[in-house]
Design a protein around this motif. Structure first.
Motif, PDB file in Angstrom:
ATOM      1  N   ASP A 145      35.732  35.701  31.964  1.00 53.87           N
ATOM      2  CA  ASP A 145      34.257  36.342  31.988  1.00 53.87           C
ATOM      3  C   ASP A 145      34.481  37.827  31.641  1.00 53.87           C
ATOM      4  OD1 ASP A 145      31.903  37.227  32.224  1.00 53.87           O
ATOM      5  OD2 ASP A 145      31.244  35.821  33.658  1.00 53.87           O
ATOM      6  N   PRO A 146      34.167  38.376  30.414  1.00 52.38           N
ATOM      7  CA  PRO A 146      34.238  39.697  30.159  1.00 52.38           C
ATOM      8  C   PRO A 146      33.372  40.636  31.273  1.00 52.38           C
ATOM      9  CG  PRO A 146      33.865  38.666  28.195  1.00 52.38           C
ATOM     10  CD  PRO A 146      33.550  37.831  29.169  1.00 52.38           C
ATOM     11  N   GLY A 147      32.447  40.054  31.841  1.00 46.32           N
ATOM     12  CA  GLY A 147      31.643  40.792  32.703  1.00 46.32           C
ATOM     13  C   GLY A 147      32.219  40.660  34.279  1.00 46.32           C
ATOM     14  N   LYS A 148      33.298  40.086  34.581  1.00 43.21           N
ATOM     15  CA  LYS A 148      33.772  39.852  35.980  1.00 43.21           C
ATOM     16  C   LYS A 148      35.249  39.909  35.906  1.00 43.21           C
ATOM     17  CE  LYS A 148      30.302  36.265  37.369  1.00 43.21           C
ATOM     18  NZ  LYS A 148      29.860  35.135  37.726  1.00 43.21           N
ATOM     19  N   TYR A 149      35.595  40.627  36.915  1.00 41.92           N
ATOM     20  CA  TYR A 149      36.941  40.667  37.061  1.00 41.92           C
ATOM     21  C   TYR A 149      37.709  40.899  35.821  1.00 41.92           C
ATOM     22  CZ  TYR A 149      35.276  37.142  40.410  1.00 41.92           C
ATOM     23  OH  TYR A 149      34.682  36.523  41.217  1.00 41.92           O
ATOM     24  N   GLU A 150      37.101  41.932  35.333  1.00 39.92           N
ATOM     25  CA  GLU A 150      37.640  42.851  34.224  1.00 39.92           C
ATOM     26  C   GLU A 150      38.247  41.870  33.027  1.00 39.92           C
ATOM     27  OE1 GLU A 150      41.306  45.062  35.942  1.00 39.92           O
ATOM     28  OE2 GLU A 150      39.502  46.112  37.173  1.00 39.92           O
ATOM     29  N   GLY A 151      37.352  40.756  33.109  1.00 40.19           N
ATOM     30  CA  GLY A 151      37.552  39.898  31.985  1.00 40.19           C
ATOM     31  C   GLY A 151      39.300  39.053  32.116  1.00 40.19           C
ATOM     32  N   LYS A 152      39.457  39.195  33.267  1.00 39.41           N
ATOM     33  CA  LYS A 152      40.948  38.333  33.613  1.00 39.41           C
ATOM     34  C   LYS A 152      40.821  37.004  33.644  1.00 39.41           C
ATOM     35  CE  LYS A 152      42.722  42.303  36.199  1.00 39.41           C
ATOM     36  NZ  LYS A 152      43.132  42.691  37.438  1.00 39.41           N
ATOM     37  N   ALA A 153      41.866  36.297  33.390  1.00 38.60           N
ATOM     38  CA  ALA A 153      41.854  34.798  33.355  1.00 38.60           C
ATOM     39  C   ALA A 153      41.730  34.443  35.160  1.00 38.60           C
ATOM     40  CB  ALA A 153      42.766  34.060  32.978  1.00 38.60           C
ATOM     41  N   ILE A 154      40.644  33.489  35.547  1.00 37.00           N
ATOM     42  CA  ILE A 154      40.732  33.424  37.104  1.00 37.00           C
ATOM     43  C   ILE A 154      40.447  31.873  36.984  1.00 37.00           C
ATOM     44  CG2 ILE A 154      39.573  35.489  37.517  1.00 37.00           C
ATOM     45  CD1 ILE A 154      37.129  33.855  37.818  1.00 37.00           C
ATOM     46  N   ILE A 155      40.782  31.411  38.206  1.00 36.84           N
ATOM     47  CA  ILE A 155      40.619  29.939  38.692  1.00 36.84           C
ATOM     48  C   ILE A 155      39.117  29.619  38.610  1.00 36.84           C
ATOM     49  CG2 ILE A 155      41.164  27.941  40.260  1.00 36.84           C
ATOM     50  CD1 ILE A 155      43.944  29.141  40.529  1.00 36.84           C
ATOM     51  N   LYS A 156      38.526  28.873  37.807  1.00 41.40           N
ATOM     52  CA  LYS A 156      36.955  28.473  37.879  1.00 41.40           C
ATOM     53  C   LYS A 156      36.435  28.290  39.597  1.00 41.40           C
ATOM     54  CE  LYS A 156      36.355  26.354  33.745  1.00 41.40           C
ATOM     55  NZ  LYS A 156      35.894  25.147  32.919  1.00 41.40           N
ATOM     56  N   GLY A 157      35.399  28.976  39.795  1.00 37.72           N
ATOM     57  CA  GLY A 157      34.901  28.878  41.093  1.00 37.72           C
ATOM     58  C   GLY A 157      35.405  29.744  41.990  1.00 37.72           C
ATOM     59  N   THR A 158      36.357  30.421  41.812  1.00 40.11           N
ATOM     60  CA  THR A 158      37.313  31.386  42.765  1.00 40.11           C
ATOM     61  C   THR A 158      37.223  32.759  42.298  1.00 40.11           C
ATOM     62  OG1 THR A 158      39.524  31.162  41.856  1.00 40.11           O
ATOM     63  CG2 THR A 158      38.829  29.159  43.152  1.00 40.11           C
ATOM     64  N   ARG A 159      37.834  33.505  43.056  1.00 41.52           N
ATOM     65  CA  ARG A 159      38.166  35.054  42.503  1.00 41.52           C
ATOM     66  C   ARG A 159      39.867  35.065  42.432  1.00 41.52           C
ATOM     67  NH1 ARG A 159      34.245  38.951  46.199  1.00 41.52           N
ATOM     68  NH2 ARG A 159      32.378  37.989  45.563  1.00 41.52           N
ATOM     69  N   ILE A 160      40.424  34.008  42.521  1.00 37.23           N
ATOM     70  CA  ILE A 160      41.849  33.957  42.243  1.00 37.23           C
ATOM     71  C   ILE A 160      42.229  34.216  40.778  1.00 37.23           C
ATOM     72  CG2 ILE A 160      44.036  32.765  42.774  1.00 37.23           C
ATOM     73  CD1 ILE A 160      42.421  31.099  44.696  1.00 37.23           C
ATOM     74  N   PRO A 161      42.939  35.178  40.344  1.00 35.96           N
ATOM     75  CA  PRO A 161      43.535  35.484  38.899  1.00 35.96           C
ATOM     76  C   PRO A 161      44.655  34.668  38.804  1.00 35.96           C
ATOM     77  CG  PRO A 161      43.085  37.603  40.217  1.00 35.96           C
ATOM     78  CD  PRO A 161      43.146  36.571  41.274  1.00 35.96           C
ATOM     79  N   VAL A 162      44.930  34.025  37.525  1.00 34.47           N
ATOM     80  CA  VAL A 162      45.866  33.376  37.130  1.00 34.47           C
ATOM     81  C   VAL A 162      47.218  34.301  37.540  1.00 34.47           C
ATOM     82  CG1 VAL A 162      47.078  32.121  35.289  1.00 34.47           C
ATOM     83  CG2 VAL A 162      44.786  31.996  35.696  1.00 34.47           C
ATOM     84  N   ALA A 163      47.129  35.645  37.291  1.00 28.31           N
ATOM     85  CA  ALA A 163      48.315  36.392  37.459  1.00 28.31           C
ATOM     86  C   ALA A 163      48.837  36.655  38.933  1.00 28.31           C
ATOM     87  CB  ALA A 163      47.925  37.870  37.078  1.00 28.31           C
ATOM     88  N   SER A 164      47.918  36.232  39.874  1.00 26.17           N
ATOM     89  CA  SER A 164      48.237  35.971  41.258  1.00 26.17           C
ATOM     90  C   SER A 164      49.138  34.890  41.702  1.00 26.17           C
ATOM     91  CB  SER A 164      47.093  36.348  42.140  1.00 26.17           C
ATOM     92  OG  SER A 164      46.597  37.354  42.134  1.00 26.17           O
TER      93      SER A 164
END
Length: 77
Positions: free
Chosen positions: A13-32
């Motif tokens: 979501d370009p408007g959240k988490y700087e547009g990073k890929a995250i696991i849906k329903g969480t704030r956990i970035p794929v990069a983590s």
């Protein structure tokens, strides 16, 4: 508005988490997840560290990484 990916549990979501890929329903970035995986942690260890994640979410995060290595690897440079 989030950007749909071909991965069921991953969103961007370009408007959240700087547009990073995250696991849906969480704030956990794929990069983590990838950071732990690349450090040698096993799947069970990673899941122990993220008790709210399902194995399917974790494996989808890794699948997303292998499909988008260049995008995620930029986070480690």
């Amino acid at each position: 508005m989030f950007v749909s990916t071909q991965h069921r549990y991953i969103e961007k979501d370009p408007g959240k988490y700087e547009g990073k890929a995250i696991i849906k329903g969480t704030r956990i970035p794929v990069a983590s997840i990838v950071k732990h995986y690349r450090s040698g942690m096993g799947i069970e260890e990673i899941l122990d560290g993220y008790p709210s994640l399902t194995p399917a979410q974790l494996f989808d995060a890794l699948s997303y990484y292998f499909d988008n290595k260049e995008e995620i690897d930029k986070k480690f440079e």
